[in-house]
Design a protein around this motif. Structure first.
Motif, mmCIF file in Angstrom:
data_model
loop_
_atom_site.group_PDB
_atom_site.id
_atom_site.type_symbol
_atom_site.label_atom_id
_atom_site.label_comp_id
_atom_site.label_asym_id
_atom_site.label_seq_id
_atom_site.Cartn_x
_atom_site.Cartn_y
_atom_site.Cartn_z
ATOM 1 N N GLY A 128 -12.489 58.476 130.164
ATOM 2 C CA GLY A 128 -12.413 57.462 130.526
ATOM 3 C C GLY A 128 -12.216 56.494 129.525
ATOM 4 N N ALA A 129 -12.320 55.385 129.055
ATOM 5 C CA ALA A 129 -12.253 54.101 128.214
ATOM 6 C C ALA A 129 -13.887 54.817 127.108
ATOM 7 C CB ALA A 129 -12.039 52.869 128.268
ATOM 8 N N HIS A 130 -14.553 54.184 128.094
ATOM 9 C CA HIS A 130 -16.056 54.338 127.655
ATOM 10 C C HIS A 130 -16.965 55.562 126.864
ATOM 11 C CE1 HIS A 130 -16.911 50.275 128.700
ATOM 12 N NE2 HIS A 130 -16.066 50.334 129.715
ATOM 13 N N VAL A 131 -15.423 56.333 126.215
ATOM 14 C CA VAL A 131 -16.130 57.856 126.239
ATOM 15 C C VAL A 131 -16.329 57.424 124.421
ATOM 16 C CG1 VAL A 131 -13.639 58.316 124.929
ATOM 17 C CG2 VAL A 131 -15.337 59.676 125.201
ATOM 18 N N THR A 132 -16.208 56.217 124.124
ATOM 19 C CA THR A 132 -16.711 55.710 122.520
ATOM 20 C C THR A 132 -17.833 55.606 122.613
ATOM 21 O OG1 THR A 132 -15.515 53.295 123.458
ATOM 22 C CG2 THR A 132 -13.801 54.905 122.122
ATOM 23 N N ASP A 133 -18.559 54.886 123.654
ATOM 24 C CA ASP A 133 -19.907 55.178 123.257
ATOM 25 C C ASP A 133 -20.449 56.317 123.842
ATOM 26 O OD1 ASP A 133 -19.395 52.481 123.976
ATOM 27 O OD2 ASP A 133 -19.052 52.501 126.405
ATOM 28 N N VAL A 134 -20.519 56.724 124.438
ATOM 29 C CA VAL A 134 -20.501 58.313 124.169
ATOM 30 C C VAL A 134 -20.881 58.597 122.465
ATOM 31 C CG1 VAL A 134 -20.915 60.412 125.128
ATOM 32 C CG2 VAL A 134 -20.668 58.791 126.698
ATOM 33 N N GLN A 135 -19.632 58.488 122.429
ATOM 34 C CA GLN A 135 -19.174 59.698 120.605
ATOM 35 C C GLN A 135 -19.934 58.765 120.037
ATOM 36 O OE1 GLN A 135 -15.341 58.159 120.608
ATOM 37 N NE2 GLN A 135 -14.619 60.773 120.156
ATOM 38 N N LEU A 136 -20.343 57.214 120.136
ATOM 39 C CA LEU A 136 -21.562 56.492 119.481
ATOM 40 C C LEU A 136 -22.462 57.779 119.455
ATOM 41 C CD1 LEU A 136 -20.375 53.111 119.167
ATOM 42 C CD2 LEU A 136 -19.986 54.392 117.338
ATOM 43 N N ILE A 137 -22.898 57.683 120.356
ATOM 44 C CA ILE A 137 -24.676 58.188 120.753
ATOM 45 C C ILE A 137 -24.834 59.478 119.866
ATOM 46 C CG2 ILE A 137 -25.976 58.966 122.529
ATOM 47 C CD1 ILE A 137 -25.149 56.655 124.348
ATOM 48 N N TRP A 138 -23.591 60.350 120.328
ATOM 49 C CA TRP A 138 -24.001 61.772 119.852
ATOM 50 C C TRP A 138 -23.118 61.884 118.675
ATOM 51 C CZ3 TRP A 138 -26.347 65.994 121.903
ATOM 52 C CH2 TRP A 138 -27.244 64.607 123.571
ATOM 53 N N LYS A 139 -22.551 61.000 118.111
ATOM 54 C CA LYS A 139 -22.310 60.894 116.333
ATOM 55 C C LYS A 139 -23.419 60.784 115.438
ATOM 56 C CE LYS A 139 -19.766 58.702 113.230
ATOM 57 N NZ LYS A 139 -18.392 57.792 112.765
ATOM 58 N N GLY A 183 -2.472 57.459 140.833
ATOM 59 C CA GLY A 183 -3.746 57.802 140.938
ATOM 60 C C GLY A 183 -4.955 56.474 140.122
ATOM 61 N N ARG A 184 -5.860 56.046 140.164
ATOM 62 C CA ARG A 184 -6.333 54.869 139.712
ATOM 63 C C ARG A 184 -8.115 55.387 139.256
ATOM 64 N NH1 ARG A 184 -10.202 51.559 143.256
ATOM 65 N NH2 ARG A 184 -8.976 51.851 144.272
ATOM 66 N N ALA A 185 -8.430 55.297 138.060
ATOM 67 C CA ALA A 185 -9.530 55.746 137.165
ATOM 68 C C ALA A 185 -10.758 54.816 137.897
ATOM 69 C CB ALA A 185 -9.360 55.410 136.079
ATOM 70 N N LEU A 186 -11.320 55.280 138.451
ATOM 71 C CA LEU A 186 -13.068 54.296 138.811
ATOM 72 C C LEU A 186 -13.536 54.578 137.538
ATOM 73 C CD1 LEU A 186 -13.290 55.182 142.343
ATOM 74 C CD2 LEU A 186 -12.060 53.404 141.124
ATOM 75 N N PHE A 187 -14.127 53.721 136.679
ATOM 76 C CA PHE A 187 -16.292 53.705 136.005
ATOM 77 C C PHE A 187 -17.081 54.193 137.207
ATOM 78 C CE2 PHE A 187 -18.706 51.390 132.821
ATOM 79 C CZ PHE A 187 -18.798 52.643 132.013
ATOM 80 N N SER A 188 -17.264 54.580 136.428
ATOM 81 C CA SER A 188 -18.841 55.689 137.167
ATOM 82 C C SER A 188 -20.287 55.754 136.035
ATOM 83 C CB SER A 188 -18.109 57.280 137.767
ATOM 84 O OG SER A 188 -17.073 56.543 139.329
ATOM 85 N N PRO A 189 -20.181 55.166 135.791
ATOM 86 C CA PRO A 189 -21.313 55.422 134.827
ATOM 87 C C PRO A 189 -22.719 56.030 135.824
ATOM 88 C CG PRO A 189 -21.424 53.358 134.840
ATOM 89 C CD PRO A 189 -19.933 53.770 136.131
ATOM 90 N N GLY A 190 -23.228 56.918 135.386
ATOM 91 C CA GLY A 190 -24.409 56.580 135.158
ATOM 92 C C GLY A 190 -25.680 57.774 134.889
ATOM 93 N N HIS A 191 -24.555 59.139 134.892
ATOM 94 C CA HIS A 191 -25.227 60.298 134.318
ATOM 95 C C HIS A 191 -24.914 60.475 133.306
ATOM 96 C CE1 HIS A 191 -24.846 65.369 133.680
ATOM 97 N NE2 HIS A 191 -23.439 64.944 133.152
ATOM 98 N N THR A 192 -23.358 59.419 132.286
ATOM 99 C CA THR A 192 -22.878 59.386 131.389
ATOM 100 C C THR A 192 -22.136 57.882 131.415
ATOM 101 O OG1 THR A 192 -20.575 59.762 130.844
ATOM 102 C CG2 THR A 192 -22.296 61.867 130.749
ATOM 103 N N ALA A 242 -19.574 57.179 129.686
ATOM 104 C CA ALA A 242 -18.150 57.383 129.773
ATOM 105 C C ALA A 242 -17.226 58.187 131.707
ATOM 106 C CB ALA A 242 -17.484 58.547 128.971
ATOM 107 N N SER A 243 -18.464 58.292 132.647
ATOM 108 C CA SER A 243 -18.168 58.926 133.362
ATOM 109 C C SER A 243 -17.347 58.237 134.061
ATOM 110 C CB SER A 243 -19.517 59.365 134.243
ATOM 111 O OG SER A 243 -20.116 60.196 133.708
ATOM 112 N N VAL A 244 -15.971 58.495 134.873
ATOM 113 C CA VAL A 244 -15.289 58.258 135.549
ATOM 114 C C VAL A 244 -14.600 59.082 137.316
ATOM 115 C CG1 VAL A 244 -13.607 56.648 133.836
ATOM 116 C CG2 VAL A 244 -12.730 58.847 134.371
#
Length: 431
Positions: free
Chosen positions: A235-246, A278-287, A289-291
Motif C-alpha cells: 500500500g502507498a501509505h507504507v511511506t508513513d510507516v517508514q517515516l515513523i520507524w526511520k 484485484g483491487r486494493a482497499l486502504f485499511s488502516p488501524g493496525h498500521t 499502511a495496511s491494505v
C-alpha cells in the motif's frame, strides 16, 4: 458406544461419554478427533474434558471444531493431517458423526480418491446424509480465485498463493522469510514451500503482495522476486510507516519514499491476476499502511479481523488507531456476505487446528468484537485489550527489515549484517 467403520484406519461416532475413551483405547484406537465446537448443547463434554479423558486413556487427541456451514479446505487438510499422524486406528466424532464423515469425504474428493458424484451414495451406505458435502463441493467448484493457505507455526502467520484457474497466473501474498531470533539465522523453507506449490500446479507468479510492514515475521518478497521476477507491491501509505520507524531506528539514510517496492497501491487501485481483477482497499488501524486485497470473491484482510473465535487485530503499534481500525473493518463488512475473508494470523484458541478462512456473514454474526457492538464499544474493548498484550517477540527485528521491503540491513565492513534494537522507545511493555 456405536462405531461406524469407514476403513481400516478411520471410524466415526457420535458424541462419546467420558467412559468411552477408555473403551476406545481398549479397542485399539490411537487417536480421537473432536470435530465439535464447545457449547453446542447443555452438558456437552467440551474440548478440555475430552483432552483430559484422552490423556488419561493414553490416546492422542485433536481438536478440529467446525460447523457444517463453515467448513473450509484448511479444516479438511487438518483432519487429514490428524489421521496421518497416528498409525493406530482413529475415531472421529462430532454430535452425530456427520461433520466428521463430511471432513473425511471432502478430502477424498479433493485428492481424487472419490468422485463428487459418489458422495451422497457413500453417505447412504454409512447411514449418513452427505447432501451438505455435495453442496460444498458444487459451491467450491465455482469459487474464483483458487486460494491455498500456508500456515507458519513459528509466527502464527498465514501466507497465500492466489491463482486464476483459467490462466494459471497467481499472486503470492505475505510470504515469510524464516528467522530464528535466538541464533540470528535466516532460512527460506517457508518461501520455498510456496514456490514448490507454484511449480507443482504449473503457475506463473504475477505479483508479490504484502498487506503491510509486518511486526511478527520478515517478508520474503525479495527472495520470491529473485526466484520468479515478479514485481513486489504494498500500500502507498507504507511511506508513513517508514517515516515513523526511520526515526525510531535512527536510519538517517533510509529512503522513506516506498522505492523499495515496484508498485505502491493507493486506495481503489486495480490490478489483474490473469483474468481476475484485484483491487486494493486502504485499511488502516493496525498500521497506517495496511491494505486489503480484494481479488474476485476473496478479500485478504491480514491484521484487521482474525477468525470469528479470535476477534480483531491490535491497534497499539506506533501509528495504530482503534477508531481507524473500526472504520476499516466496517468497510470490509460492507462487502457481500458471501465474500471470503482470509486473515493473516491464527493463534489457535483452545488448542484447535489452524484456521484462516471465514466470510463477511460469519464475522458479522459470530465475531465477539463486532457482533452487537458500536464504534465506541469497539474502541473501549480494543484499547483495553491492547494494554494487556506484550509486544510481538519479533517486532523490533522485523519492522526494520520490512520497511526496507523485506531486505536485510546492508553488511558492515566485516561482511556481517546487523539489526538494531532501540531501547525504551516502545511504550506499553507487559512485564
Amino acid at each position: 458406544m456405536r462405531l461406524v467403520k469407514i476403513d481400516d484406519h478411520l471410524s466415526i461416532m457420535a458424541q462419546p461419554s467420558l467412559a468411552d475413551f477408555a473403551r476406545l483405547a481398549e479397542a485399539g484406537f490411537g487417536r480421537v478427533i473432536n470435530a465439535r465446537p464447545d457449547g453446542e448443547e447443555p452438558g456437552q463434554l467440551g474440548n478440555s474434558a475430552e483432552a483430559n479423558a484422552a490423556r488419561d486413556a493414553d490416546l492422542d487427541y485433536s481438536f478440529l471444531p467446525v460447523t457444517g456451514s463453515t467448513i473450509t479446505e484448511a479444516d479438511i487438510r487438518a483432519f487429514q493431517q490428524a489421521l496421518a499422524a497416528t498409525k493406530r486406528p482413529v475415531v472421529a466424532h462430532c454430535q452425530t458423526g456427520l461433520r466428521a464423515l463430511t471432513l473425511h469425504v471432502l478430502g477424498e474428493v479433493l485428492d481424487c480418491r472419490m468422485s463428487a458424484g459418489d458422495v451422497e451414495a457413500f453417505g447412504v451406505a454409512h447411514g449418513m446424509d452427505l447432501s451438505g458435502a455435495a453442496r460444498w463441493l458444487a459451491r467450491e467448484a465455482t469459487r474464483v480465485p483458487r486460494v491455498r493457505g500456508f500456515f507458519d507455526p513459528r509466527t502464527g502467520s498465514v501466507q497465500y498463493v492466489v491463482s486464476d484457474p483459467a490462466t494459471k497466473c497467481c499472486a503470492i501474498i505475505d510470504p515469510v522469510l524464516d528467522f530464528d531470533e535466538k541464533s540470528g539465522s535466516t532460512a527460506t523453507s517457508s518461501a520455498d514451500a510456496l514456490l514448490a506449490y507454484v511449480e507443482t500446479e504449473g503457475l506463473t507468479v504475477q505479483w508479490i503482495l504484502d498487506t503491510h510492514p509486518h511486526a511478527d515475521h520478515f517478508s520474503a518478497a525479495p527472495y520470491i522476486k529473485k526466484k520468479t521476477g515478479a514485481p513486489m507491491a504494498i500500500g502507498a501509505h507504507v511511506t508513513d510507516v517508514q517515516l515513523i520507524w526511520k526515526d525510531i531506528y535512527d536510519l538517517a539514510t533510509l529512503p522513506a519514499d516506498g522505492s523499495q517496492w515496484d508498485r505502491l497501491f493507493a486506495d481503489g487501485d486495480t490490478f489483474t491476476i490473469g483474468s481476475i481483477e484485484g483491487r486494493a482497499l486502504f485499511s488502516p488501524g493496525h498500521t497506517q499502511a495496511s491494505v486489503t486485497y480484494l481479488i474476485g470473491d476473496a478479500a485478504f484482510v491480514h491484521d484487521t479481523v482474525f477468525m470469528p473465535d479470535s476477534g480483531t487485530a491490535r491497534a497499539d503499534f506506533p501509528g495504530g488507531d482503534a477508531k481507524a481500525l473500526w472504520a476499516s473493518i466496517q468497510a470490509i463488512l460492507s462487502l457481500p456476505g458471501e465474500t471470503r475473508l482470509f486473515t493473516g494470523h491464527d493463534y489457535q484458541p483452545g488448542g484447535r487446528h489452524p484456521r484462516w478462512e471465514s466470510t463477511v456473514a460469519d464475522q458479522a454474526r459470530s465475531n465477539p468484537h463486532l457482533a452487537g457492538i458500536d464504534e465506541a464499544g469497539f474502541v473501549r474493548l480494543r484499547e483495553a485489550r491492547d494494554r494487556t498484550l506484550p509486544m510481538p517477540k519479533l517486532i523490533l527485528p522485523a519492522i526494520q527489515v520490512n520497511i526496507r521491503g523485506g531486505r536485510l540491513p546492508p553488511p558492515a565492513a566485516n561482511g556481517t549484517r546487523y539489526l538494531k534494537l532501540p531501547i525504551d522507545r516502545l511504550e506499553g511493555a507487559v512485564w
